[in-house]
Enzyme design. Sequence first.
Site, PDB file in Angstrom:
ATOM      1  CD1 TRP A  19      -0.684  -1.649   3.048  1.00  0.00           C
ATOM      2  CD2 TRP A  19       0.373   0.323   3.508  1.00  0.00           C
ATOM      3  NE1 TRP A  19      -0.097  -1.686   4.389  1.00  0.00           N
ATOM      4  CE2 TRP A  19       0.738  -0.452   4.557  1.00  0.00           C
ATOM      5  CE3 TRP A  19       0.838   1.713   3.496  1.00  0.00           C
ATOM      6  CZ2 TRP A  19       1.181   0.098   5.662  1.00  0.00           C
ATOM      7  CZ3 TRP A  19       1.577   2.076   4.433  1.00  0.00           C
ATOM      8  CH2 TRP A  19       2.051   1.240   5.564  1.00  0.00           C
ATOM      9  CG  ASN A  20       5.002   1.292   0.783  1.00  0.00           C
ATOM     10  OD1 ASN A  20       4.826   0.202   0.092  1.00  0.00           O
ATOM     11  ND2 ASN A  20       6.306   1.283   1.091  1.00  0.00           N
ATOM     12  CE  LYS A  26      -5.121  -8.744  -2.409  1.00  0.00           C
ATOM     13  NZ  LYS A  26      -4.841  -8.030  -1.183  1.00  0.00           N
ATOM     14  N   GLY A  76       5.877  -6.546   0.255  1.00  0.00           N
ATOM     15  CA  GLY A  76       5.007  -6.640   1.522  1.00  0.00           C
ATOM     16  C   GLY A  76       5.748  -7.193   2.888  1.00  0.00           C
ATOM     17  CD  GLU A 116      10.947  -4.440  -1.549  1.00  0.00           C
ATOM     18  OE1 GLU A 116      11.197  -4.491  -0.305  1.00  0.00           O
ATOM     19  OE2 GLU A 116      10.113  -3.506  -1.933  1.00  0.00           O
ATOM     20  CG  LEU A 117       9.934 -10.363   1.669  1.00  0.00           C
ATOM     21  CD1 LEU A 117      10.423 -11.652   2.508  1.00  0.00           C
ATOM     22  CD2 LEU A 117       8.430 -10.362   1.165  1.00  0.00           C
ATOM     23  CD  GLU A 159       9.774  -3.288   7.774  1.00  0.00           C
ATOM     24  OE1 GLU A 159       9.943  -2.601   6.712  1.00  0.00           O
ATOM     25  OE2 GLU A 159       8.995  -4.463   7.752  1.00  0.00           O
TER      26      GLU A 159
END
Length: 491
Positions: free
Chosen positions: A150-151, A174, A227, A249-250, A384
């Site tokens: 969402w960022n 998605k 995410g 990509e976490l 995080e």
Amino acid sequence: MKTYQHYINGALCDPASGEWFDSENPYTGEVWAKIARGNAEDVDRAVTAAKATFDGEWGATGPTARGKLMVKLAEIIEREAVRLGEIEVRDNGKLIAEMGAQTKYLAEWYRYFGGLADKIEGAVIPSDKPGIFNFTRYEPLGVIGMITAWNSPLLLLSWKLAPALAAGNTAVVKPSEYTSASTLEFMALIEEAGFPAGVVNAITGFGMEVGAPLVDHPHVDKIAFTGSDVSGQKIYEAAAKKIMPVTLELGGKSPNIVFEDADFEAAVMGAISGIFAATGQTCIAGSRLLVQRSIHDKFVKRLVEVAGVAKIGDPMSTETHVGPVTTMPQYEKIMDYINIAKSEGAVCVLGGDAYRGAEAKGKQFVQPTIFTGVHNQMRIAQEEVFGPVLSVIPFDTEDEAIAIGNDIVYGLAAGVWTSDIGRALRMSEKLKAGTVWVNTYRAVSFTSPFGGYKRSGEGRESGKESIKEFLQVKSVWIAQQTTAANPFIMR
């Protein structure tokens, strides 16, 4: 109020469930759009369409033609960039200065990878086998499931979609349920550019209702995900059952390391940018600030001075420095971590609470927060937060900075501030991170690979290397003579 439908096989369509959910403006707290609530039936329709065009029209489209479509899409993106940026701000509450810059930059990914589309080359392999001609060819994987965060919805989508299309794949996207609008608006640009129906599809909804069926679908050939590491681990486990490749990509807990010989003011601004830009809602946030002990107190004092006058408020205003947190669950998580830091004994020298000023229309504002007295084993230094919360950790030597910087389960990014070129090279070599910035921070480009070490992910996005994440290599052997060989031994 805007109502957004799914985009499947080149057409807008209602969700199979007939259900919709609200999208809220994080700044005002008001519902501004209705989003289609997808399910496994919608996913199946989208994947079926993507597979059909991959096996048909798109599969027969040559790489040069693919590239031309992507370049045309880039031109359309440039025309619509301002509008797309405004939609993203309304949806995720990040600053228009940040989101507008991102949407204006999107076109470069499609232009760059469009240019690479007809430059995917195999090789002729000198064979040690007499009478054999051996060569390799790169082929697309098929249907790519893309799940974005969402960022930065469109930027993160473009990192996946541009190389995937250039490689000849089709896609089912998605987006996050919190920020679906810009992705759905983007589908109209895909259509205008002239991509065949079914090449790119978008299904909106929640993780277990759309994301899980997408990962599990038998005709999805790869998942590209951005995410949290927790969600990434679940996707990795599900993909392993299918022996399916992934790009992940976490998260990150990046060290931003300041040495005493650094340009002092530039390093202060770099530390501010590393954590308070984007309200700290970025995987590459420099949330662990390592400062050499000889300048620690002076540096923290200046840091507090600069961050303390940051203007909080309307993300649509170009004068705002810090906007709202995008979602209420994330806001509550950030506030929990602030309390955890205080309970651990960290010293709050700035902020440390919600912001309730007149400029805060909604209830999702957090004061820029700085903690000192932090050691690297505290939860505030290891986990995080994904918000405007900075942990300052002192160090004495270069080796100590490296040890602290690497003492984390993540390895997405790191920053180094020094005037010593030798030190810069040593640090960039020894820090276990996919990206190391020296005397800058948060710089990304379509030309440069991005991804993480350790729990920060798998694979790379952007840069010419990333196109191979969406290709598979085939080795072809051709006998140049018809003489029968002994069938009972390996050639």
